[in-house]
Design a protein around this motif. Structure first.
Motif, PDB file in Angstrom:
ATOM      1  N   ALA A 286       0.817  -1.211   0.000  1.00 39.03           N
ATOM      2  CA  ALA A 286       0.000   0.000   0.000  1.00 39.03           C
ATOM      3  C   ALA A 286       0.851   1.262   0.000  1.00 39.03           C
ATOM      4  N   CYS A 287       1.839   1.308  -0.879  1.00 40.04           N
ATOM      5  CA  CYS A 287       2.715   2.476  -1.003  1.00 40.04           C
ATOM      6  C   CYS A 287       1.991   3.591  -1.756  1.00 40.04           C
ATOM      7  N   HIS A 288       2.567   4.790  -1.734  1.00 38.55           N
ATOM      8  CA  HIS A 288       2.057   5.873  -2.560  1.00 38.55           C
ATOM      9  C   HIS A 288       2.356   5.556  -4.025  1.00 38.55           C
ATOM     10  N   VAL A 289       1.343   5.640  -4.870  1.00 35.31           N
ATOM     11  CA  VAL A 289       1.509   5.281  -6.281  1.00 35.31           C
ATOM     12  C   VAL A 289       1.803   6.557  -7.079  1.00 35.31           C
ATOM     13  N   HIS A 290       3.036   6.984  -7.008  1.00 31.96           N
ATOM     14  CA  HIS A 290       3.454   8.267  -7.578  1.00 31.96           C
ATOM     15  C   HIS A 290       4.003   8.143  -8.990  1.00 31.96           C
ATOM     16  N   THR A 291       3.967   6.941  -9.573  1.00 33.25           N
ATOM     17  CA  THR A 291       4.491   6.715 -10.916  1.00 33.25           C
ATOM     18  C   THR A 291       3.386   6.175 -11.811  1.00 33.25           C
ATOM     19  N   VAL A 292       3.211   6.797 -12.971  1.00 31.96           N
ATOM     20  CA  VAL A 292       2.242   6.325 -13.956  1.00 31.96           C
ATOM     21  C   VAL A 292       2.961   5.375 -14.908  1.00 31.96           C
ATOM     22  N   TRP A 293       2.391   4.197 -15.111  1.00 37.07           N
ATOM     23  CA  TRP A 293       2.968   3.160 -15.960  1.00 37.07           C
ATOM     24  C   TRP A 293       2.000   2.812 -17.085  1.00 37.07           C
ATOM     25  N   ILE A 294       2.553   2.209 -18.130  1.00 36.80           N
ATOM     26  CA  ILE A 294       1.716   1.627 -19.168  1.00 36.80           C
ATOM     27  C   ILE A 294       2.304   0.292 -19.591  1.00 36.80           C
ATOM     28  N   ALA A 295       1.442  -0.713 -19.660  1.00 35.57           N
ATOM     29  CA  ALA A 295       1.843  -2.032 -20.155  1.00 35.57           C
ATOM     30  C   ALA A 295       1.431  -2.122 -21.618  1.00 35.57           C
ATOM     31  N   VAL A 296       2.369  -2.506 -22.477  1.00 40.48           N
ATOM     32  CA  VAL A 296       2.136  -2.514 -23.918  1.00 40.48           C
ATOM     33  C   VAL A 296       2.343  -3.928 -24.457  1.00 40.48           C
ATOM     34  N   SER A 297       1.386  -4.401 -25.235  1.00 43.57           N
ATOM     35  CA  SER A 297       1.518  -5.702 -25.893  1.00 43.57           C
ATOM     36  C   SER A 297       1.517  -5.518 -27.399  1.00 43.57           C
ATOM     37  N   ILE A 298       2.564  -6.020 -28.051  1.00 40.33           N
ATOM     38  CA  ILE A 298       2.630  -5.966 -29.514  1.00 40.33           C
ATOM     39  C   ILE A 298       2.422  -7.357 -30.108  1.00 40.33           C
ATOM     40  N   ASP A 299       1.942  -8.306 -29.282  1.00 40.00           N
ATOM     41  CA  ASP A 299       1.643  -9.647 -29.797  1.00 40.00           C
ATOM     42  C   ASP A 299       0.208 -10.058 -29.466  1.00 40.00           C
ATOM     43  N   GLY A 300      -0.683  -9.085 -29.480  1.00 37.36           N
ATOM     44  CA  GLY A 300      -2.092  -9.386 -29.322  1.00 37.36           C
ATOM     45  C   GLY A 300      -2.537  -9.703 -27.912  1.00 37.36           C
ATOM     46  N   GLY A 301      -1.693  -9.409 -26.913  1.00 32.79           N
ATOM     47  CA  GLY A 301      -2.056  -9.662 -25.529  1.00 32.79           C
ATOM     48  C   GLY A 301      -1.457 -10.909 -24.938  1.00 32.79           C
ATOM     49  N   ASN A 302      -0.564 -11.563 -25.671  1.00 30.62           N
ATOM     50  CA  ASN A 302       0.113 -12.742 -25.124  1.00 30.62           C
ATOM     51  C   ASN A 302       1.147 -12.353 -24.073  1.00 30.62           C
ATOM     52  N   THR A 303       1.862 -11.261 -24.311  1.00 36.15           N
ATOM     53  CA  THR A 303       2.851 -10.755 -23.357  1.00 36.15           C
ATOM     54  C   THR A 303       2.787  -9.231 -23.333  1.00 36.15           C
ATOM     55  N   PHE A 304       3.295  -8.643 -22.252  1.00 34.15           N
ATOM     56  CA  PHE A 304       3.315  -7.193 -22.089  1.00 34.15           C
ATOM     57  C   PHE A 304       4.701  -6.729 -21.667  1.00 34.15           C
ATOM     58  N   THR A 305       5.033  -5.499 -22.043  1.00 29.67           N
ATOM     59  CA  THR A 305       6.240  -4.823 -21.582  1.00 29.67           C
ATOM     60  C   THR A 305       5.823  -3.537 -20.897  1.00 29.67           C
ATOM     61  N   ASP A 306       6.389  -3.258 -19.715  1.00 31.61           N
ATOM     62  CA  ASP A 306       5.991  -2.107 -18.915  1.00 31.61           C
ATOM     63  C   ASP A 306       6.936  -0.929 -19.136  1.00 31.61           C
ATOM     64  N   TYR A 307       6.345   0.241 -19.395  1.00 31.76           N
ATOM     65  CA  TYR A 307       7.107   1.464 -19.607  1.00 31.76           C
ATOM     66  C   TYR A 307       6.619   2.541 -18.634  1.00 31.76           C
ATOM     67  N   THR A 308       7.534   3.413 -18.220  1.00 33.76           N
ATOM     68  CA  THR A 308       7.175   4.528 -17.345  1.00 33.76           C
ATOM     69  C   THR A 308       6.623   5.674 -18.174  1.00 33.76           C
ATOM     70  N   VAL A 309       5.412   6.121 -17.819  1.00 30.88           N
ATOM     71  CA  VAL A 309       4.820   7.300 -18.446  1.00 30.88           C
ATOM     72  C   VAL A 309       5.353   8.559 -17.778  1.00 30.88           C
ATOM     73  N   TYR A 310       5.263   8.584 -16.441  1.00 36.64           N
ATOM     74  CA  TYR A 310       5.793   9.711 -15.678  1.00 36.64           C
ATOM     75  C   TYR A 310       6.045   9.263 -14.258  1.00 36.64           C
ATOM     76  N   ASN A 311       7.246   9.560 -13.766  1.00 35.13           N
ATOM     77  CA  ASN A 311       7.607   9.271 -12.380  1.00 35.13           C
ATOM     78  C   ASN A 311       7.769  10.589 -11.633  1.00 35.13           C
ATOM     79  N   ASN A 312       6.851  10.856 -10.709  1.00 40.28           N
ATOM     80  CA  ASN A 312       6.951  12.056  -9.890  1.00 40.28           C
ATOM     81  C   ASN A 312       7.959  11.789  -8.778  1.00 40.28           C
TER      82      ASN A 312
END
Length: 632
Positions: A286-312
């Protein structure tokens, strides 16, 4: 249900109690730059929807607004989408299922006239015609519309909701293949039992995916996909990749919505969390969620890669109030919208979620506080954002403890150059006052006023570009457009004495009646999809390069030439050139002039020569995806 993680031991105790209850590519950076001046401000007309569970038949078939005062409902936390023909579909949950314990399921509506009227559909997941209704599901509704037509010549409509009896056990996905006239139900859509805050997104004619918190798996975000219109969900994945799951899970994240780019089938899942594993040394849950992330799948949802959108860097900030939102424009540019309980911001990506610009603040006075954002995107750089806002902000109180004098409205803001940092946003109040006082954001653990629940939505018509907002109000208005709900012909339900409380809670529509709109600027050769994909999941075959477009001009297009990374590509078009105004064409080839690498981004240049000899050139980006089109 919305089990929102908080920092108190009490919330975690309640959470544990609840647990026991239960491939292609597209244009990525094409930009049509407009003058950096304020767009004409939007205007809106507001009215209430029908769907009263205390009325026999639930007002099914009732069209709103009307003068019969039958447009009254008891719903809240709604969502809305538009299909490619310009029809709008909305859904909303019976608030007495969420707050009052009388579960009447999810309600749905359809508009065939650009939001001027909405008709109440048969409830998607109700199994009772009694009063107040009995439903196996109804919480946290979300809605999706297919991006291609089914065999009936219509777009599938999907409504997802949490199971209510017993709570949180599974997710129901209701599917309509006949524009909401009837529904089929899959009561076991989730691959993990024990679920919360589901989202749904559709792709093609028959693919639909859901995402949700797997609360029995330390709040992992699971993405399940079906390739047969929700009949069976056979593809399962975690939105957390192996490099990040150790610190993103563990109840250290707030889920956002799920989106699929229909042009390239890339899947996006947004959420907020901590920045890295080092933070676990001082905060294990239950930490402060101060970083916005996005998980991206380029194989139709079989796998995802996580990227930082913005880290406060301020680790005391929390994003996800409520919720982080992602949308994609027709050129494949991605937008993340989020709030810190004070201001609402957006970031954008021209690289399919890999790299981000921002954050840039959207709201301004008189909306000093902005929560519950949602967005919809149009052509390249066109972005509409809505939120609940109030003029109150003192830097001390949380919205939970705002004074009774804090008046909340629905706010609408538009930017037609959102890919330009510092570009101008127009802002208007799209509604009258919808609530006074505190707004609780702690989900089922709320101890304050939760009348606004946790989110609402906006969509734009692909045919007119106008916005339609669906939202919650708890105010006694009792006008022809917004009549007060009654339990029966003799028993008042919402009165002046019960205003600003659950007894007056209902779902409204704000339909745009003026101001600037989306989709007004188009190329003569309008590209609807560009994909470079390898449908072999192992990547052993040649990539398939596809372009689909149409002549949106007034003169024929004599020829279309394409370059990939500066090298000419030879296509055979499905429609013989010249391409007449209104005609569409598809081109496909596996003979590419350059060697491609899965996941890499490539420049695509398209030149259309018109019959009068003039030329039009577009330059955009495309990402090579793997297996994204399987089953579509």
């Amino acid at each position: 249900m919305d089990i929102i993680r908080k920092i108190t031991d009490n919330t975690l105790t309640i959470l544990l109690i609840l647990l026991t209850l239960t491939s292609g590519t597209i244009l990525a950076s094409a930009t049509i730059t407009r003058a950096n001046a304020a767009s004409p401000k939007a205007t809106f007309a507001n009215y209430e929807l029908a769907g009263n569970p205390f009325v026999t038949g639930y007002n099914v078939g009732t069209s709103c607004p009307n003068t019969a005062r039958t447009c009254q409902n008891t719903e809240g936390e709604p969502s809305i989408r538009a299909d490619r023909a310009g029809n709008f579909y909305g859904s909303s949950e019976n608030v007495f299922c969420v707050i009052g314990g009388l579960c009447g399921g999810t309600f749905a509506w359809r508009s065939n006239d650009n939001g001027q009227h909405f008709t109440t559909l048969t409830p998607p997941n109700s199994i009772s015609a009694g009063r107040p209704g009995i439903s196996p599901a109804g919480g946290d509704t979300d809605i999706a519309v297919a991006t291609e037509k089914n065999t009936n010549g219509l777009y599938n409509v999907y409504v997802a909701s949490l199971q209510s009896e017993p709570p949180l056990l599974n997710i129901y996905v209701s599917t309509s293949t006949d524009a909401g006239a009837s529904w089929t139900i899959n009561p076991t859509s989730a691959s993990v039992a024990g679920d919360d805050r589901e989202w749904i997104a559709a792709d093609g004619a028959n693919k639909v995916c859901i995402s949700y918190h797997a609360i029995t798996l330390t709040n992992d975000i699971v993405v399940d996909c079906s390739y047969n219109s929700g009949l069976v969900f056979t593809q399962h994945a975690s939105a957390f990749d192996p490099a990040h799951i150790a610190f993103l899970a563990g109840f250290n994240n707030v889920i956002g919505n799920l989106a699929i780019d229909p042009s390239n089938h890339v899947i996006y899942q947004v959420f907020s969390s901590i920045a890295n594993s080092d933070e676990l040394a001082s905060c294990t849950i239950a930490c402060h969620v101060h970083t916005v992330w996005i998980a991206v799948s380029i194989d139709g949802g079989n796998t995802f890669t996580d990227y930082t959108v913005y880290n406060n860097p301020n680790t005391n900030v929390d994003y996800g109030h409520q919720f982080i939102n992602v949308s994609v424009d027709t050129a494949g540019n991605v937008y993340a919208v989020y709030t810190d309980d004070h201001n609402v911001y957006y970031s954008f990506s021209r690289t399919f979620g890999k790299n981000w610009s921002g954050p840039y603040q959207i709201n301004k006075t008189p909306s000093k506080t902005a929560i519950f954002p949602w967005s919809t995107a149009g052509n390249a750089g066109e972005l509409d954002v809505v939120w609940y806002g109030t003029n109150f902000y003192n830097g001390v109180d949380h919205p939970d403890t705002y004074p009774d004098s804090a008046a909340w409205n629905v706010y609408f803001s538009q930017n037609l150059n959102a890919l330009v940092p510092g570009s101008t946003w127009t802002q208007v109040a799209a509604s009258n006052i919808i609530h006074y006082g505190g707004v609780c954001e702690a989900g089922v653990t709320c101890t304050g006023n939760r009348d606004l629940l946790d989110d609402f939505g906006v969509a734009a018509s692909p045919t007119t570009g106008s916005a339609v907002i669906i939202y919650t109000s708890d105010q006694f208005v009792n006008s022809t457009a917004e009549p007060a709900t009654r339990r029966s012909s003799t028993s008042p339900f919402c009165t002046q004495a019960t205003t600003n409380d659950i007894d007056c809670e209902h779902t409204n529509i704000a339909v745009q009646t003026g101001g600037s709109t989306f989709f007004q600027t188009k190329h003569h050769f309008q590209v609807n999809a560009i994909s470079i994909q390898n449908t072999n999941l192992q990547g052993g075959s040649s990539p398939d390069f596809t372009i689909q477009g149409e002549n949106t001009g007034t003169v024929p297009i004599s020829s279309v030439s394409v370059q990939l990374s500066g090298q000419p590509v030879t296509f055979t078009w499905s429609t013989s050139l010249p391409l007449q105004p209104g005609q569409s064409a598809l081109a496909e080839t596996t003979a590419l002039p350059v060697l491609l690498v899965v996941g890499d981004i490539y420049q695509v240049t398209i030149t259309a020569t018109l019959s009068d000899g003039t030329t039009e050139t577009q330059t955009t980006s495309a990402i090579y995806t793997l297996g994204a089109g399987l089953g579509l």
